[in-house]
Design an enzyme around this catalytic site. Structure first.
Site, mmCIF file in Angstrom:
data_model
loop_
_atom_site.group_PDB
_atom_site.id
_atom_site.type_symbol
_atom_site.label_atom_id
_atom_site.label_comp_id
_atom_site.label_asym_id
_atom_site.label_seq_id
_atom_site.Cartn_x
_atom_site.Cartn_y
_atom_site.Cartn_z
ATOM 1 N N CYS A 119 0.886 -1.191 -0.512
ATOM 2 C CA CYS A 119 -0.070 -0.625 -0.042
ATOM 3 C C CYS A 119 1.084 0.917 -0.235
ATOM 4 O O CYS A 119 2.148 1.263 -0.519
ATOM 5 C CB CYS A 119 -1.112 -0.094 1.163
ATOM 6 S SG CYS A 119 0.313 -0.005 2.577
ATOM 7 N N ASP A 169 -8.074 4.352 0.367
ATOM 8 C CA ASP A 169 -7.683 4.192 1.670
ATOM 9 C C ASP A 169 -8.530 4.525 3.220
ATOM 10 O O ASP A 169 -8.691 5.614 3.423
ATOM 11 C CB ASP A 169 -6.630 5.952 1.606
ATOM 12 C CG ASP A 169 -5.575 5.678 2.567
ATOM 13 O OD1 ASP A 169 -5.405 6.072 3.360
ATOM 14 O OD2 ASP A 169 -4.425 6.720 2.100
ATOM 15 N N CYS A 195 -1.453 1.020 7.441
ATOM 16 C CA CYS A 195 -3.507 0.815 7.428
ATOM 17 C C CYS A 195 -3.411 -0.648 6.676
ATOM 18 O O CYS A 195 -3.975 -1.683 7.428
ATOM 19 C CB CYS A 195 -3.959 1.838 6.864
ATOM 20 S SG CYS A 195 -3.400 3.093 8.022
ATOM 21 N N ARG A 196 -3.886 -0.620 5.099
ATOM 22 C CA ARG A 196 -4.236 -1.418 4.362
ATOM 23 C C ARG A 196 -3.243 -2.766 4.015
ATOM 24 O O ARG A 196 -3.805 -4.497 4.946
ATOM 25 C CB ARG A 196 -4.537 -1.193 2.714
ATOM 26 C CG ARG A 196 -5.523 -0.205 3.796
ATOM 27 C CD ARG A 196 -6.093 0.838 2.172
ATOM 28 N NE ARG A 196 -4.794 1.835 1.761
ATOM 29 C CZ ARG A 196 -3.945 2.161 0.463
ATOM 30 N NH1 ARG A 196 -4.874 2.147 -0.496
ATOM 31 N NH2 ARG A 196 -3.428 3.040 0.452
ATOM 32 N N SER A 197 -1.780 -2.622 4.719
ATOM 33 C CA SER A 197 -1.304 -3.703 3.948
ATOM 34 C C SER A 197 -0.647 -4.637 5.160
ATOM 35 O O SER A 197 -0.684 -5.978 5.164
ATOM 36 C CB SER A 197 0.239 -3.525 2.684
ATOM 37 O OG SER A 197 1.037 -2.821 3.095
ATOM 38 N N ASN A 220 2.922 1.773 4.531
ATOM 39 C CA ASN A 220 2.239 0.054 5.226
ATOM 40 C C ASN A 220 2.145 0.829 6.787
ATOM 41 O O ASN A 220 2.801 -0.183 7.261
ATOM 42 C CB ASN A 220 3.775 -0.211 4.851
ATOM 43 C CG ASN A 220 3.961 -1.810 5.713
ATOM 44 O OD1 ASN A 220 4.814 -1.963 6.023
ATOM 45 N ND2 ASN A 220 2.708 -2.865 4.987
#
Ligand code: 4NP
Length: 167
Positions: free
Chosen positions: A8, A133, A13-15, A11
């Site tokens: 993401c 995001d 939140c999402r990934s 690095n």
């Protein structure tokens, strides 16, 4: 078994959420997951995550991401942010981007000679293409991220099982 890198922007939140969810669901389905990519063990999955940006290198995941994940039983407290680098395009078989901007950034930096597959993670989701995001939004965003990632993780694991890769 492939080495899978979730990517993401930050690095945090999402990934890292994708890394933790995919790892736990793989283990629940009896895939062997190893924590060290070297030496390469072809029968085992290796899973990692990183960001295209450098702002959060060394930091733990965002507190909102941590608590949303914890509410569903995923522990990502030990993860620390890092930035993608050229070696990743050789060390991993799949680089899975959370959104189109991440995908474009990865494609722009792919070194010559890399044969890694670079694609959207949500190519493994039946309806949605990007993981939005959640950084500037509310808690709902983090829960939605988890919903998307759980579905795509299971589909990706289904694909690996169909290839006869499951232990
Ligand atoms: P991520 O979220 O890419 O899912 O980790 C973000 C984290 C930080 C920032 C943007 C997105 N930021 O601008 O600092």
């Amino acid at each position: 078994m492939p080495r899978v890198l979730f990517v993401c922007l930050g690095n945090i939140c999402r990934s890292p959420t994708a890394e933790a969810v995919f790892r736990q669901r793989a283990q629940m389905r009896n895939f062997s997951v190893h924590n060290n990519p070297n030496p390469r063990r072809p029968d085992e999955l290796y899973i990692d995550s990183c960001g295209t940006g450098d702002w959060h290198i060394g930091k733990a995941p965002d507190a909102r991401a941590l608590s949303a994940a914890q509410r569903r039983g995923y522990d990502m407290s030990s993860l620390r942010a890092r930035q993608v680098n050229a070696d990743d395009f050789f060390r991993f078989d799949f680089l899975l981007a959370m959104d189109n901007a991440n995908l474009r950034d990865l494609e722009a930096m792919r070194p010559q000679g890399s044969t890694a597959t670079v694609q959207l993670f949500l190519d493994f989701h039946p309806e949605t293409k990007e993981v939005p995001d959640p950084y500037y939004g509310g808690a709902d965003g983090f829960s939605h991220v988890l919903d998307l990632i759980e579905v795509a993780s299971d589909r990706l694991l289904d694909t690996l099982s169909d290839c006869g890769a499951q232990q």
